[in-house]
Design an enzyme around this catalytic site. Structure first.
Site, PDB file in Angstrom:
ATOM      1  N   GLY A  80       0.811  -1.280   0.380  1.00 42.94           N
ATOM      2  CA  GLY A  80      -0.140  -0.047   0.041  1.00 42.94           C
ATOM      3  C   GLY A  80       1.020   1.472   0.273  1.00 42.94           C
ATOM      4  N   GLU A 134       1.549 -36.364   1.922  1.00 40.98           N
ATOM      5  CA  GLU A 134       1.105 -35.117   2.226  1.00 40.98           C
ATOM      6  C   GLU A 134       0.809 -35.798   3.775  1.00 40.98           C
ATOM      7  OE1 GLU A 134       0.978 -32.669   1.120  1.00 40.98           O
ATOM      8  OE2 GLU A 134       2.440 -32.479  -0.748  1.00 40.98           O
ATOM      9  N   HIS A 177       2.834 -34.592   6.430  1.00 43.38           N
ATOM     10  CA  HIS A 177       2.951 -33.234   6.503  1.00 43.38           C
ATOM     11  C   HIS A 177       1.617 -33.576   7.572  1.00 43.38           C
ATOM     12  CE1 HIS A 177       5.679 -31.789   4.330  1.00 43.38           C
ATOM     13  NE2 HIS A 177       5.436 -31.692   2.743  1.00 43.38           N
TER      14      HIS A 177
HETATM   15  P1  ADP Z   1       2.899  -0.942  -3.011  1.00 45.93           P
HETATM   16  O1  ADP Z   1       2.748   0.315  -3.847  1.00 45.93           O
HETATM   17  O2  ADP Z   1       3.129  -0.791  -1.973  1.00 45.93           O
HETATM   18  O3  ADP Z   1       3.504  -2.188  -4.239  1.00 45.93           O
HETATM   19  P2  ADP Z   1       0.288  -0.570  -3.350  1.00 45.93           P
HETATM   20  O4  ADP Z   1      -0.464   0.551  -3.404  1.00 45.93           O
HETATM   21  O5  ADP Z   1       0.570  -0.084  -5.020  1.00 45.93           O
HETATM   22  O6  ADP Z   1       1.255  -1.225  -3.206  1.00 45.93           O
HETATM   23  O7  ADP Z   1      -1.163  -1.721  -3.576  1.00 45.93           O
HETATM   24  C1  ADP Z   1      -1.598  -2.471  -4.013  1.00 45.93           C
HETATM   25  C2  ADP Z   1      -3.238  -2.116  -4.052  1.00 45.93           C
HETATM   26  O8  ADP Z   1      -2.822  -3.383  -2.598  1.00 45.93           O
HETATM   27  C3  ADP Z   1      -2.933  -1.538  -3.572  1.00 45.93           C
HETATM   28  O9  ADP Z   1      -4.049  -0.420  -5.343  1.00 45.93           O
HETATM   29  C4  ADP Z   1      -4.888  -1.453  -2.842  1.00 45.93           C
HETATM   30  O10 ADP Z   1      -6.384  -2.020  -3.390  1.00 45.93           O
HETATM   31  C5  ADP Z   1      -4.760  -2.541  -2.216  1.00 45.93           C
HETATM   32  N1  ADP Z   1      -3.754  -2.628  -1.009  1.00 45.93           N
HETATM   33  C6  ADP Z   1      -2.318  -2.891  -0.812  1.00 45.93           C
HETATM   34  N2  ADP Z   1      -2.376  -2.393   1.295  1.00 45.93           N
HETATM   35  C7  ADP Z   1      -3.395  -2.039   1.120  1.00 45.93           C
HETATM   36  C8  ADP Z   1      -4.130  -1.516   2.778  1.00 45.93           C
HETATM   37  N3  ADP Z   1      -3.216  -1.093   3.732  1.00 45.93           N
HETATM   38  N4  ADP Z   1      -5.363  -0.762   2.909  1.00 45.93           N
HETATM   39  C9  ADP Z   1      -6.372  -1.272   1.688  1.00 45.93           C
HETATM   40  N5  ADP Z   1      -5.679  -1.650   0.038  1.00 45.93           N
HETATM   41  C10 ADP Z   1      -4.192  -2.598   0.048  1.00 45.93           C
HETATM   42 ZN    ZN Z   2       5.902 -31.612   1.039  1.00 47.98          ZN
END
Ligand code: ADP
Ligand code: ZN
Ligand code: MG
Length: 611
Positions: A215, A433, A436
Site C-alpha cells: 500500500g 501429504e 505432513h
Molecule cells: P505498493 O506500492 O506498496 O507495492 P500498492 O499501493 O500498489 O502497493 O498496493 C496495491 C493495491 O493493494 C492497492 O491499490 C490496494 O487496493 C491494495 N492494498 C494494499 N495495501 C492496502 C491497505 N493497507 N489497505 C487497503 N488496500 C491495500
Molecule cells: Zn512436502
C-alpha cells in the site's frame, strides 16, 4: 536564411542536430521492430480476463507477454474471439501480475515480459528528438538569441489527482505508523504559507519502506487526496538508463512542474533504482548524476512551495545515505506485511468498497487467518478472483467455497486439470501429504490442520494447509522444532512406506524450508547443541572456521534428530498414516475435521481447526 543555417552548423547546436537525427532514426527503427514483433498480421482481439482464464484452463493459450501497466498480449492456437486472429489482448487492471503469471505457468503457457523501459525510452528518445529538432527549427526562425528550453522533455509525469473521487486515508486499512506520519503533513500541504510564517520546519521527504503490495503507492496517493493537492507519480526507472542528461532534465522538470502547480505530492516509486549508493562499480555515472540532481532539488525547495516528496522502496539498505540526511528523506517508515487483524480489515474494506454481495457462510476474519504472509494487494486479488469465480458459477453471491478456491489459486496457482499423474505417483503424493498432516497435528499443536489435498495445483502436487490460531511474535524452541518436524513429515512418510531408495524430489521445497529454520536456530538464535549461545554476527568480527563447521554440524544434528522423531511417530502410528493416505486417494481433499476423524478412528488423537 542560408547564413543562419551556416551559423547553426558552426554552433554547438549542430552536434545536437546530428545527434537528434540519429536518435530519431534509431527510435523509429526500434519502434517499428518492436511493433512488428508484437503485432503479427492481424490486430489482436480484445478478450475479457475471465475468457482468458477459461482459454488457459482449456490449454488454448500458447504464450503471453505481460506489458507494463495493465494489459497482456497473448497467442493462442484457437481462435478465441472468432475473429480470424490468434493474437489477443487482455486488460488485467487490478489483478496482481504474479497471479497472472502463476495461472499461465500452471497452464503451461510461455510467459514473457515486454521490456517496458526500452519501449518507453524509444518513445522518449523520439519525443526528445522531436522537441530538440523543433527547438532548433525555432532557433532558426527566431534567431539564436534565446536559450533552448530543456524542461519540456519530461512528458510522462502523470498528474494523478482524481477530481471526482479522490483516494483518501479511508481507503487504507492498517499501516498505522505510516498513516500517522502522513497525517501530520496533510495540514502543511493544505496551507504551506501558514507554516512558513510561523517559521515551522516541515518534513520534505518521507520514505516508505516495505515489501511490494503493502500500500505504499496507495498511501502516497491518499495523502494528496486528503490534502486536495496534485499528485505526481514517477518511479526511479523512469529516470535511469537514459541517455546523457535526460534523467537530470526530467528530475528538474518534475519539480518545476510541481512548483508551478502550487505544490503537491511527488511520489517516486522504486527509488532504489535511482538512489542506490553513488560511485558503485559498473558505470552508473548517469544515474549518479540524476541522483545528484534529485538531492539538489530536495535541498532547493522551500516551505512555501508546499511540496512533499514521498518515496518508496523495498530495499532501504541499498539507498545512498545522502538521501536519508536531515532535510531530505529524514522520515522513514517501515511498512510490514499486514498482521492477521490488518488482513481482516483490508478484506472488509475492499469487500465493502466493491459492494460485494457476501453469502452468510463467509467469515472474512477466518479468511484473513488463512492468508498468512500475504500483502494487501494479494488480499485484493483474492477477493477479485472469488468474485470472478462467483460470476462464472452463476452464483448470486460470493460464498465461502469461492473464497476457498480463490485463496488456493492466489497461494498456489490454478488446479491442473490436464496433468496426468500415474497411480504410483498419486499414492506417493498421498503418503507425503498425509505425512505432513500427521506430523503437523502431533508436533505443532497450535497450528490446527485446515485441509489436506492431493489435487495438483500450480507447481505443487498436493498440499497440507495449517491454520494458525494466532500469529506468534516470539517463537519457542519447541515450536521451531515442531515446524521442522512438520516439514520433514512428507519425506519421512515416503521413506517409511516405500523405502529409502524410492524417496523423491517432492520434498525439495520442504527441505529448503526446514534447513532455513534450523540454520536460523543455530546461526541467529543461539539454539545450537554444541555452539550454544554463540551466534553468527558478521558485524562483531569474523568467526573461526572451526566454529563455522561446528555450527553446520549443529544444523545437521537438529534436522536429523527431527527426522528421527517423525519416523518414530510414523512407525508407532503407521495404520493411521496409511488410512489418511487411502482416504486422500479416495476423496482427493479432506478438511481438517475429516482428516482428524480418520486418524482418530485409527487411534491417533489430534486437534483441528474449528470448521
Ligand atoms: P505498493 O506500492 O506498496 O507495492 P500498492 O499501493 O500498489 O502497493 O498496493 C496495491 C493495491 O493493494 C492497492 O491499490 C490496494 O487496493 C491494495 N492494498 C494494499 N495495501 C492496502 C491497505 N493497507 N489497505 C487497503 N488496500 C491495500
Ligand atoms: Zn512436502
Ligand atoms: Mg507500488
Amino acid at each position: 536564411m542560408r547564413r543562419q543555417i551556416a551559423k547553426l552548423f558552426r554552433s554547438r547546436y549542430a552536434g545536437w542536430l546530428f545527434a537528434s537525427l540519429a536518435f530519431s532514426a534509431i527510435a523509429v527503427v526500434g519502434v517499428r521492430v518492436r511493433y512488428a514483433r508484437l503485432a503479427p498480421s492481424h490486430a489482436p482481439a480484445t478478450v475479457r480476463y475471465s475468457e482468458f482464464l477459461t482459454a488457459l484452463t482449456r490449454g488454448q493459450v500458447d504464450s503471453i507477454v505481460i506489458e507494463q501497466g495493465s494489459a497482456l498480449r497473448g497467442w493462442s492456437h484457437a481462435d478465441l474471439a472468432n475473429r480470424g486472429t490468434r493474437s489477443f489482448r487482455v486488460e488485467i487492471g487490478g489483478i496482481p501480475q504474479d497471479q497472472v503469471v502463476a495461472a499461465a505457468t500452471a497452464a503451461n503457457a510461455a510467459v514473457a515480459f515486454a521490456p517496458p523501459t526500452a519501449d518507453r525510452s524509444a518513445m522518449i528518445n523520439l519525443a526528445v528528438t522531436l522537441i530538440v529538432t523543433a527547438g532548433i527549427g525555432g532557433l532558426l526562425w527566431f534567431g539564436l538569441g534565446r536559450q533552448a528550453s530543456g524542461s519540456s522533455g519530461s512528458a510522462d509525469v502523470t498528474l494523478g489527482n482524481e477530481a471526482n473521487s479522490p483516494t483518501t486515508f479511508a481507503d487504507v486499512a492498517g499501516n498505522g505508523a505510516a498513516l500517522a506520519d502522513l497525517r501530520e503533513v496533510v495540514e502543511f500541504l493544505r496551507e504551506p504559507k501558514r507554516f512558513a510564517q510561523m517559521g515551522a520546519k516541515v518534513p520534505k521527504g518521507i520514505l516508505l519502506e516495505g515489501p511490494p503490495g503493502t500500500g505504499k503507492t496507495l498511501m502516497a496517493r491518499a495523502l494528496a487526496g486528503e490534502a486536495g493537492t496534485s499528485f505526481f507519480a514517477t518511479s526511479g526507472p523512469d529516470f535511469s538508463g537514459m541517455f546523457v542528461g535526460v534523467g537530470t532534465m526530467r528530475v528538474k522538470a518534475l519539480f518545476k512542474k510541481a512548483r508551478r502547480a502550487g505544490g503537491g505530492v511527488i511520489f517516486i516509486d522504486e527509488i532504489d533504482s535511482l538512489g542506490g549508493k553513488r560511485g558503485r562499480q559498473g558505470g552508473h555515472q548517469e544515474d549518479d548524476r540524476t541522483l545528484n540532481q534529485l538531492l539538489v532539488e530536495l535541498d532547493g525547495f522551500g516551505p512555501t512551495d508546499g511540496i512533499i516528496v514521498v518515496a518508496a522502496t523495498n530495499r532501504v539498505a541499498e539507498l545512498d545515505p545522502a538521501l536519508l540526511r536531515k532535510g531530505r528523506f529524514d522520515r522513514s517508515v517501515t511498512i510490514s506485511l499486514p498482521t492477521v487483524d490488518e488482513r481482516s480489515a483490508i478484506l472488509s474494506l475492499h469487500a465493502a468498497k466493491r459492494h460485494m454481495p457476501l453469502a452468510d457462510d463467509v467469515e472474512l476474519e477466518r479468511l484473513a487467518r488463512l492468508m498468512p504472509g500475504t500483502s494487501g494487494a494479494d488480499l485484493e486479488g483474492l477477493l477479485n478472483e472469488a468474485a470472478i469465480l462467483a460470476v462464472r458459477t452463476g452464483a448470486k453471491s460470493v460464498c465461502w467455497a469461492h473464497m476457498e478456491e480463490a485463496r488456493d489459486r492466489v497461494l498456489l496457482g490454478r488446479a491442473r486439470t490436464g496433468l496426468t499423474v500415474s497411480a504410483d505417483e498419486r499414492r506417493l503424493v498421498a503418503l507425503h501429504e498425509a505425512g505432513h498432516a500427521v506430523a503437523g497435528l502431533i508436533f505443532c499443536p497450535s497450528d490446527p490442520l485446515h485441509k489436506v489435498t492431493i489435487q495438483p495445483r500450480g507447481g505443487a502436487m498436493g498440499v497440507a494447509f495449517f491454520q494458525p490460531d494466532h500469529e506468534a511474535h516470539l517463537h519457542s524452541r519447541a515450536s521451531l522444532e515442531g515446524q521442522i518436524r512438520k516439514g520433514l513429515g512428507g519425506r519421512a512418510a515416503e521413506e517409511l512406506a516405500f523405502g529409502a531408495d524410492r524417496i523423491t524430489s517432492g520434498a525439495s521445497s520442504d527441505l529448503q524450508h526446514t534447513t532455513r529454520i534450523a540454520k536460523e536456530m543455530v546461526y541467529r538464535l543461539g539454539m545450537g547443541n554444541s555452539t550454544g549461545l554463540m551466534i553468527f554476527d558478521p558485524d562483531s568480527g569474523p568467526v573461526s572456521s572451526e566454529m563455522h563447521s561446528r555450527m553446520d554440524a549443529d544444523v545437521r544434528a537438529l534436522l536429523e534428530a527431527a527426522y528421527d522423531e517423525v519416523l518414530a511417530l510414523f512407525r508407532d502410528h503407521r495404520p493411521a498414516l496409511e488410512a489418511l493416505a487411502t482416504a486422500l486417494l479416495d476423496r482427493e481433499t479432506l478438511t481438517g475435521a475429516e482428516a482428524s476423524s480418520v486418524l482418530a478412528a485409527h487411534g491417533l488423537g489430534a486437534r483441528t481447526a474449528a470448521a
